[in-house]
Design an enzyme around this catalytic site. Sequence first.
Site, PDB file in Angstrom:
ATOM      1  N   ARG B  10     -26.204 -24.638  31.299  1.00  4.98           N
ATOM      2  CA  ARG B  10     -25.366 -25.481  30.440  1.00  4.98           C
ATOM      3  C   ARG B  10     -23.900 -25.076  30.433  1.00  4.98           C
ATOM      4  NH1 ARG B  10     -29.281 -27.797  25.622  1.00  4.98           N
ATOM      5  NH2 ARG B  10     -30.738 -28.782  27.087  1.00  4.98           N
ATOM      6  N   ASP B  88     -33.467  -3.039  38.113  1.00  9.46           N
ATOM      7  CA  ASP B  88     -32.619  -2.386  39.117  1.00  9.46           C
ATOM      8  C   ASP B  88     -32.932  -2.803  40.540  1.00  9.46           C
ATOM      9  OD1 ASP B  88     -34.045   0.877  38.303  1.00  9.46           O
ATOM     10  OD2 ASP B  88     -34.923  -0.862  39.300  1.00  9.46           O
ATOM     11  N   GLY B  89     -34.142  -3.276  40.787  1.00  3.12           N
ATOM     12  CA  GLY B  89     -34.437  -3.825  42.112  1.00  3.12           C
ATOM     13  C   GLY B  89     -33.564  -5.036  42.374  1.00  3.12           C
ATOM     14  N   THR B 111     -35.296  -6.808  31.792  1.00  2.00           N
ATOM     15  CA  THR B 111     -36.474  -5.972  31.960  1.00  2.00           C
ATOM     16  C   THR B 111     -36.820  -5.440  30.575  1.00  2.00           C
ATOM     17  OG1 THR B 111     -37.211  -3.782  32.694  1.00  2.00           O
ATOM     18  CG2 THR B 111     -34.856  -4.156  32.658  1.00  2.00           C
ATOM     19  N   ILE B 112     -38.074  -5.233  30.293  1.00  2.00           N
ATOM     20  CA  ILE B 112     -38.390  -4.746  28.945  1.00  2.00           C
ATOM     21  C   ILE B 112     -38.131  -3.251  28.811  1.00  2.00           C
ATOM     22  CG2 ILE B 112     -40.177  -6.504  28.619  1.00  2.00           C
ATOM     23  CD1 ILE B 112     -42.239  -4.201  28.815  1.00  2.00           C
ATOM     24  N   ASP B 113     -37.928  -2.579  29.933  1.00  2.00           N
ATOM     25  CA  ASP B 113     -37.867  -1.121  29.899  1.00  2.00           C
ATOM     26  C   ASP B 113     -36.582  -0.552  29.304  1.00  2.00           C
ATOM     27  OD1 ASP B 113     -39.406  -1.137  33.196  1.00  2.00           O
ATOM     28  OD2 ASP B 113     -40.313  -1.318  31.221  1.00  2.00           O
ATOM     29  N   ARG B 148     -59.915  10.003  12.591  1.00  2.00           N
ATOM     30  CA  ARG B 148     -59.769   9.010  13.628  1.00  2.00           C
ATOM     31  C   ARG B 148     -58.348   9.024  14.172  1.00  2.00           C
ATOM     32  NH1 ARG B 148     -62.369   3.099  13.091  1.00  2.00           N
ATOM     33  NH2 ARG B 148     -64.205   4.207  13.828  1.00  2.00           N
ATOM     34  N   GLY B 156     -42.906   0.868  29.949  1.00  2.00           N
ATOM     35  CA  GLY B 156     -41.568   1.443  30.029  1.00  2.00           C
ATOM     36  C   GLY B 156     -41.297   2.135  31.352  1.00  2.00           C
ATOM     37  N   GLN B 240     -47.068  -7.074  26.645  1.00  2.00           N
ATOM     38  CA  GLN B 240     -45.757  -6.633  26.186  1.00  2.00           C
ATOM     39  C   GLN B 240     -44.622  -7.390  26.882  1.00  2.00           C
ATOM     40  OE1 GLN B 240     -45.696  -2.067  25.757  1.00  2.00           O
ATOM     41  NE2 GLN B 240     -47.551  -2.480  26.940  1.00  2.00           N
TER      42      GLN B 240
END
Lengths: 309, 309, 309, 309
Positions: B10, B88-89, B111-113, B148, B156, B240
């Site tokens: 847009r 980064d790739g 990227t989620i990392d 427990r 990540g 994730q």
Amino acid sequence: MNAAIRAVVRTAIYHDIAVTGIYHGYQGMIDREFVDMNRRSVSSIIQKGGTILKSARCLDFKTKEGREKAYNNIKSQGIDALVAIGGDGTFTGAKIFSEEYDIPVMCIPGTIDNDLCGTDYTLGYDTANNTVIEAIDKIRDTASSHNRVFFVEVMGRDSGCIALSAGVGGGAEAILLPELNSGIDDLLDEIYLAESRNKTSMIVIIAEGDKNGGAYNVAKIVKEKIPHLDIKVSILGHLQRGGAPSSFDRILGTRMGYIAVNELLKGNSKATVGIRGNQMVTTPLEEALNTKELKLDDELLAIANIMNK
Amino acid sequence: MNAAIRAVVRTAIYHDIAVTGIYHGYQGMIDREFVDMNRRSVSSIIQKGGTILKSARCLDFKTKEGREKAYNNIKSQGIDALVAIGGDGTFTGAKIFSEEYDIPVMCIPGTIDNDLCGTDYTLGYDTANNTVIEAIDKIRDTASSHNRVFFVEVMGRDSGCIALSAGVGGGAEAILLPELNSGIDDLLDEIYLAESRNKTSMIVIIAEGDKNGGAYNVAKIVKEKIPHLDIKVSILGHLQRGGAPSSFDRILGTRMGYIAVNELLKGNSKATVGIRGNQMVTTPLEEALNTKELKLDDELLAIANIMNK
Amino acid sequence: MNAAIRAVVRTAIYHDIAVTGIYHGYQGMIDREFVDMNRRSVSSIIQKGGTILKSARCLDFKTKEGREKAYNNIKSQGIDALVAIGGDGTFTGAKIFSEEYDIPVMCIPGTIDNDLCGTDYTLGYDTANNTVIEAIDKIRDTASSHNRVFFVEVMGRDSGCIALSAGVGGGAEAILLPELNSGIDDLLDEIYLAESRNKTSMIVIIAEGDKNGGAYNVAKIVKEKIPHLDIKVSILGHLQRGGAPSSFDRILGTRMGYIAVNELLKGNSKATVGIRGNQMVTTPLEEALNTKELKLDDELLAIANIMNK
Amino acid sequence: MNAAIRAVVRTAIYHDIAVTGIYHGYQGMIDREFVDMNRRSVSSIIQKGGTILKSARCLDFKTKEGREKAYNNIKSQGIDALVAIGGDGTFTGAKIFSEEYDIPVMCIPGTIDNDLCGTDYTLGYDTANNTVIEAIDKIRDTASSHNRVFFVEVMGRDSGCIALSAGVGGGAEAILLPELNSGIDDLLDEIYLAESRNKTSMIVIIAEGDKNGGAYNVAKIVKEKIPHLDIKVSILGHLQRGGAPSSFDRILGTRMGYIAVNELLKGNSKATVGIRGNQMVTTPLEEALNTKELKLDDELLAIANIMNK
């Protein structure tokens, strides 16, 4: 805000400082609604919406007698410093109280309206934005008929922050903001534009503080001007203030509570913590309350316009 | 990332620039997977998870022949500049391609990392954090038996960003991060501490890149050391990376797409957009790829420790 | 409803039957909005809210000419039978059309109002209930002041089904239902009762078809009677019709689509599929449209009253 | 299950019956973990996941001594009847206890596995299904590369109910169920079929009780047979047992609690409440425990197969 409460308690305990929680804000200082808080008091609260210490308006605190009573109460309770979480009403009370009685106070900005100076983001703002865009997403799913316009009224008092953010994030076709004082004509133009594009339907976000009087009012005026429109109105209301806090708000609240205690330990007072960019900062309450900061993001406004061209 | 695609399209259209979408990233440049994009192509995508242009690893692009083919394809398609969204790739490919063929390229960090230099936040990070804390909240609900321990493995790659953020936001009792290289002993201490506090149960977040080998491995070792523990493991996996983007990611993606186009118009190239504090900035790809930035937030690490004392 | 569309397509394909989708319901039959549907047409739609075939009111279909045009269109398209998804408007159209032109028709009850005969549950009802209780949960979080009453208006046309279900599921203190024609007095009694119990706040669910005129109207009347109340109103609106369908609705929709095709193959027509208890059943449209079934669950009503004593 | 607890308390109070809550199930009867419950004890719990009364395995209750101690404790507490919420372990304990000591007991089926006889649906099943399909939806968003297969392991002990429902609701391409004992070969066929259709990616649901040994095991075997596949594994784990209960579960739990008290008042005992079709029923524990009911829905199985042809 529970994330902030938890962080205050645990940071204080880490420094061997006892913590007393006060229910119902300043009213609770007057009514002696005290509760000892330890490590366990704040287990499992970080995911809770609202605040475990409740909140309340307090008219008595605006009087000298009220504040005197409050001061005596907290002194007899052994309280040496205060962390107050809230909006500008809270800030104002904190400033006055802290001047009158020389008790250290740090504030934490907690309101969904994001209209406090001293911070880029207030606690609750990100969560409210997420709640609103979820609502907009659902409304978008139902868009299948032509000539249908959805008016969604969102919170913010006199601030258009949520309306702008949620409007951009929800892909709304038009946003009515108090700060811009746009009349109905601009909105009518947007509607004509959308119709010319053969858009199936249209979502309009209206900030509750918009000068045109709220979603129902605007809907009425628009219906008169463009009768063939099928207008649907949603008033989201208080659900914007609740719900499990978002990741951003939990981290921000945790940081703010941690910093608030550290600042008090450093002797800082009569200030509010805040986040500026990436840095946690403090701003004197005097400055935070008196600075007129236009909180609307100009870049985001420009972007919002372009997204709809 | 769809918010970024929408903003690129847009903003470009606003400046009368035609946009071609390329499916499957660099592979699509080689396979000629082009699609004209107009205003309507990006309607109703801002709430979609994933990316409408798909993505793919591309080994061919690492070869000169591959890149030559890609270049010829985009030239014959009339493409004058590229916006590449990824990690980064993607950045590496963009840098090399843009040097070889002198075609302007702007990157958007998706990227989620959250392990890319040049930006405080990458697209997808906030959404992933919210997904993880929702999962932790649900696990917390089930905590009712003693002894427990829940091990939750989060994504990540080699970054502990999500583990740290979600660990703090979810109130996890322990977090294993690749950057800190903590051995199992620290974790065993945390478990003993929690037991001494008579804690009902305990949630441990393990970053997938943690050197101890993942949640199942750690669970095995811990079970041998403390046999009476009832250990439950969740490997969250690719959920994730999906889901409707959060408000923060939609706004960030929109800003990034808008800035990317504006920067290309200003003649900027071989750079990535990013957000630093509150400012949108650009960083040369050379710098973004070569700078070793420790992305873990020291303040947040300190806070995480105190929250658990 | 997309789950139903997907099931119709894939069940038909399984029996080597070609499927044509029609956009915009009966209007699309008149306007020739046909689209071939194959296995891939319905990939990844089961999680989508709304309906991929859109919907629309169609006045033309109410005329003999409109229906004649529709019939000619579908005949020239090679269509031998119809599956129509919608509410009683859709059922009525299907019945008339199928009598006039002797074309087999099976209906699937799709409306959030749950007020159709022939089925215990309509498609969209469970999803709408979940949406409403999520909203009520968020409002409940904000309840911290005394004397605060939240009025939440929910959908249902003249049906109180959603109001009753969501009222019970959300723990509302009072529910106003069209079927019961309760006046404001009962509500005032509930409010006095809640106040006597020192309840912090109170949530009142109002069905949109309630005879007292909607949440704003009721709020006005109550405010006049009990001026010290702090009343907040939410009009949920169309978000109740959207959003990713719940598990229950996806399974129900899938069953209904599957049964609809099987029934047509068995020669059944002029009927609607439905679920009774656990059984999938069909009911002649004549019966479904003419039977006045009070859909409110008496047991649930009794339970709602007891929960609030 | 909190909805059931709330309904038991408020229905009992309505009949002027005092209620004592027991923490940690049968263990709490032995350890005297009693708490008086009144109207307020169950305010605001209906939206909470988990159970406010906690739960625990109890080995002591399996011994005569343990049960004797439990009986003496509850007698001295003035308890005349029990409502026990849980799975078949709970049912078994209730049956034995109620035979030994002639104390009226009604059970409420609470487990996500939906593998109890006497009811079509257990409390928690619908909520778990919704949690799983949300996870599948998110994974579906990330599907963009070819040759990618996602294995998602879901709960259910030896029951494939969740796997089947969530598999259909999530549009999974294959489902491995314990009841069917399908070997890996069927799964390999499904994968080849999906590849031949040029499907971008594929989601496989594996019930935890599947005889092939869990998602990681199956993934390993498949990877050996079809090496070019890019396989990703998610083990959802205990998040399936938590989270805010769905609308369906809140209504069901409320009904079950209400019926449980009414049945005890009618003199019914040694039975479990349940829902059959639309009717609330009771089933003697003897029958509920001894009947081998194949809970997999044949119609749904058939549908699942057709959806994937």
